[in-house]
Design an enzyme around this catalytic site. Structure first.
Site, PDB file in Angstrom:
ATOM      1  CG  HIS A  49      18.498  51.133 -62.906  1.00 34.67           C
ATOM      2  ND1 HIS A  49      18.830  49.798 -62.968  1.00 34.67           N
ATOM      3  CD2 HIS A  49      18.042  51.343 -61.651  1.00 34.67           C
ATOM      4  CE1 HIS A  49      18.594  49.226 -61.800  1.00 34.67           C
ATOM      5  NE2 HIS A  49      18.110  50.141 -60.985  1.00 34.67           N
ATOM      6  CG  HIS A  95      22.280  46.090 -56.491  1.00 37.69           C
ATOM      7  ND1 HIS A  95      22.972  46.471 -55.382  1.00 37.69           N
ATOM      8  CD2 HIS A  95      21.590  47.202 -56.868  1.00 37.69           C
ATOM      9  CE1 HIS A  95      22.718  47.730 -55.088  1.00 37.69           C
ATOM     10  NE2 HIS A  95      21.868  48.194 -55.974  1.00 37.69           N
TER      11      HIS A  95
END
Length: 739
Positions: A49, A95
């Site tokens: 990420h 998200h």
């Protein structure tokens, strides 16, 4: 409490998402075994990420510069010049994992995070959009996730005070165990007053701003870099909790502080929290960073260095401050009721030094934390090129009107009104075109300029042919902006894929990137920011490749905008572009003909034709010679006509192509096409101008009445199709309320 002297075991290393060879790289780098806090810091900085270790090689191939680009990828958001000393700052980010675990808070904090990315750079947010993808409607968790995500998006954006003006909502079984929540935000700033994250100067104070640090969100970035297994519920503590009212205060305090001249560098505490923000600020400026965690404002007692460095508590910023303006800066934050604490300083030793209770908890080389993160050239397999589908091989329906009604009521095609009516899309008073059209339009301050925004991708195209799907996603956004009269400026992307360690998944990623690059170069449409979200898998089953594209366009005069709605009876309807009846990977083939596992080719994208047709349409819009424009995409011509008719409350009579099978003409998804209306007396000249520009233009029919009629055949009632179009999603969600 988590002590710092925990023994580092293979199991602990694996729990931190690090492979054995990556841990060996850490040992070689620092020459000793790391402390637990240091292991956590490496885990945060080296996960997928934050480090983009599987994607960096391919992201570098994208075009990121252009005459209007002020700042491309590498900062919190991209910056594009819109003239008159103004800039638009925008980005999209995922998200996904948090929203599957805890839909409301996951989606809400996704919105909060992307808003901070924008105002960290000195921009006041003016627009938010979102691309949402959920599992099949019959899956037991889908309705719950839809309800929570929509409430989270609306609750945060509405409370913060930014209009949520558009986006996408789709359903597919591949998202059953892994929904996608991609949040987009844009803000307006003075082009000469952009704030960056690069720290400058030795011995300057590092200041913590905003809300207090808690234990929520610890290991959020690491969790977002891993597949889901059977029990996603156990990861609930990694989901952050948001407070939009605190974020609104943080926005106002930051903008006031920036105007004071006190800010040297500023960084949002997003993924990996204090760790990532501090490392990025120092490393970009070739400086070291020293932090004293005893000075960090905490909302919980007894927090360890490990917890504080990895917390992803929301509504927080880190800043390098002009020491001469420390008191002035503190007064601003005290006024807004927010924490302001000097927690460290910049140094000249290129070390990342963390202290707590007088002890050194971490002492690491700051540049290597980012620069020496693993970078992989993952093996990949190109997908086999699919074959085109002959329209004659696709069964024709008995009743074209019945098919249109059914199609408009499909989960992927029905009205999204139930969703966007929960969002405040009018706040700030500048929304000129809201949700429901090709692109939304915001007036820039008092005008005359306007900005257009859109999000798009067709995952089934990307699965069938990744490169063609990547090209189509960009081209579709380019058409959406063109259809409202905007000059396409630049894009951001949110690249959602499965496990990159699987060569076929990595092949999807590579193909989509190549297609996006093709389209951006051909259309002069640079990529200025973005996000990669990998490991979107549950129990080994990955999502469809979903490289969502967000795009921004400029109108010199927002009053020149056009919408999809028919405006008056008796106007001419003209089709721009060539229709060949391409049914491969179409909604008709998948949902009406029932070919859910079809492997045929998606519609090809001719980028030169896209540009030629779009430039012509935009020129006509800006000259005031069109009354309505709609690009043709999912569902084909007949769906586009129905959408224009429903939006305007007016029917139409049209004449289909006599050569193509009717269902191929009506529902084929050929690219580079638009429907355009104009006064009857202007049609002949319009078609002549198109011919002169080399653009195919065909007189299709005339607006009027309250029905759609093809070749004078059985009329299709607008009332009937609108009822079908508007009813599915409210009925689906209401059924859940009764359970």
């Amino acid at each position: 409490m988590i002590p710092n002297d925990v023994r580092i075991t293979p199991e602990l290393i694996a729990e931190h998402g690090l492979k054995p060879d990556e841990y060996q790289r850490i040992l070689d780098l620092i020459g000793r075994e790391p402390t637990l806090t240091e292991l956590g810091i490496f885990s945060a900085m080296w996960n997928e990420h934050c480090s983009y270790k599987s994607s960096k090689k391919w992201l570098r191939t994208l075009p990121t510069t252009g005459p209007r680009v002020i700042c491309g990828p590498g900062e919190n958001a991209g910056v594009v010049d819109i003239g008159d000393g103004q800039a638009i700052i925008f980005k999209m980010e995922s998200h996904n994992h948090p929203s599957y675990i805890e839909p409301h808070e996951g989606a809400a904090t996704g919105v909060g995070g992307i808003l901070r990315d924008v105002f960290t750079m000195g921009a006041r947010p003016i627009a938010a959009l979102n691309a949402l993808r959920f599992g099949e409607p019959d899956h037991p968790r889908t309705r719950h996730i839809v309800s929570g995500v929509v409430a989270g998006v609306g609750g945060y954006g509405n409370s913060f005070g930014v209009p949520t003006i558009g986006g996408e909502v789709n359903f597919d079984p591949s998202y059953n165990g892994n929904c996608l929540v991609n949040a987009f935000a844009a803000g307006l700033a003075d082009a000469d007053k952009i704030f960056y994250s690069e720290a400058k100067g030795v011995g300057l104070p590092i200041v913590y701003l905003g809300s207090k640090t808690g234990r929520d969100g610890i290991h959020g970035a690491t969790m977002a870099s891993a597949e889901f297994g059977e029990n996603s519920e156990e990861k609930r503590p990694t989901v952050q909790i948001g407070d939009p009212f605190s974020e609104k205060l943080l926005l106002e305090a930051c903008l006031e502080l920036m105007a004071s001249g006190a800010v040297i560098a500023i960084q949002d505490m997003g993924a990996a929290g204090l760790t990532c923000s501090a490392v990025e600020m120092g490393a970009k400026g070739d400086l070291g960073v020293e932090l004293d965690l005893d000075k960090v404002p905490c909302r919980e007692d007894g927090m360890t260095a490990y917890e504080m460095m990895l917390s992803e508590s929301q509504e927080r910023m880190l800043m390098v401050l002009d020491p001469a303006k420390e008191k002035e800066a503190e007064a601003i934050f005290v006024k807004w009721g927010l924490d302001f604490a000097v927690i460290g300083k910049t140094t000249d030793d290129l070390r990342f030094l963390i202290k707590q209770h007088g002890q050194v908890m971490a002492d690491l080389p700051i540049k290597e934390l980012g620069d020496q993160a693993p970078e992989y050239d993952r093996p990949w397999i190109a997908a086999e090129k699919p074959k085109p589908l002959d329209p004659a091989d696709v069964p024709a329906p008995n009743d074209i009107g019945d098919v249109l009604t059914r199609m408009l009521a499909l989960p992927d095609m029905c009205s999204r009104r139930w969703v966007w009516e929960q969002y405040d899309h009018l706040i700030q008073g500048n929304t000129a075109i809201g949700p429901g059209g090709d692109a939304a339009v915001i007036r820039v301050e008092n005008g005359p300029k306007g900005l257009a925004f859109t999000l798009d991708v067709t995952p089934r195209y990307c699965a069938a042919d990744p490169r063609e799907g990547g090209r189509q996603a960009v081209a579709e956004c380019w058409r959406n902006l063109t259809a409202v009269g905007a000059e396409p400026l630049a894009i951001t992307d949110n690249l959602n894929f499965g496990n990159p360690e699987k060569p076929d998944i990595m092949g999807q990623f590579v193909g989509c990137i190549e297609g996006i690059g093709d389209a951006c170069r051909a259309l002069d449409f640079p990529v200025v920011s973005g996000n990669v979200s990998l490991y979107n898998e549950t129990n080994g089953k990955g999502i469809l490749p979903t490289p969502a594209i967000g795009a921004v366009g400029l109108l010199d005069n927002f009053e020149q905008r056009v919408t999809v709605a028919f405006k008056a009876a008796g106007e001419a309807i003209v089709l721009i572009g060539e229709t060949k009846g391409h049914l491969g990977q179409s909604i008709y083939l998948r949902d009406i003909a029932g070919k859910t596992n079809d492997r045929s080719a998606p519609p090809p994208v001719d980028l030169a034709v896209e540009r030629r047709n779009g430039d012509f349409v935009r020129t006509e819009i800006r000259a005031g010679r069109t009354t309505a424009v709609h690009d043709i995409s999912d569902g084909g011509i007949l769906v586009a006509l129905a959408e224009m008719a429903m939006a305007g409350g007016l029917g139409a009579s049209v004449k289909p192509d006599a050569v193509l099978p009717l269902h191929a003409w009506a529902f084929g998804e050929d690219q580079a096409r638009y429907l355009v209306t104009m006064p009857e007396k202007e049609a002949e000249a319009f078609i002549a101008r198109a011919g002169k520009a080399g653009v195919p233009a065909t007189r299709l029919g005339t607006t009027g009445g309250n029905e759609l009629t093809l070749n004078g055949g059985v009329p299709i009632s607008l009332t009937g199709i609108k009822a079908a179009h508007e009813s599915w999603l409210p009925a689906y969600m209401a059924a859940g309320a009764e359970l």
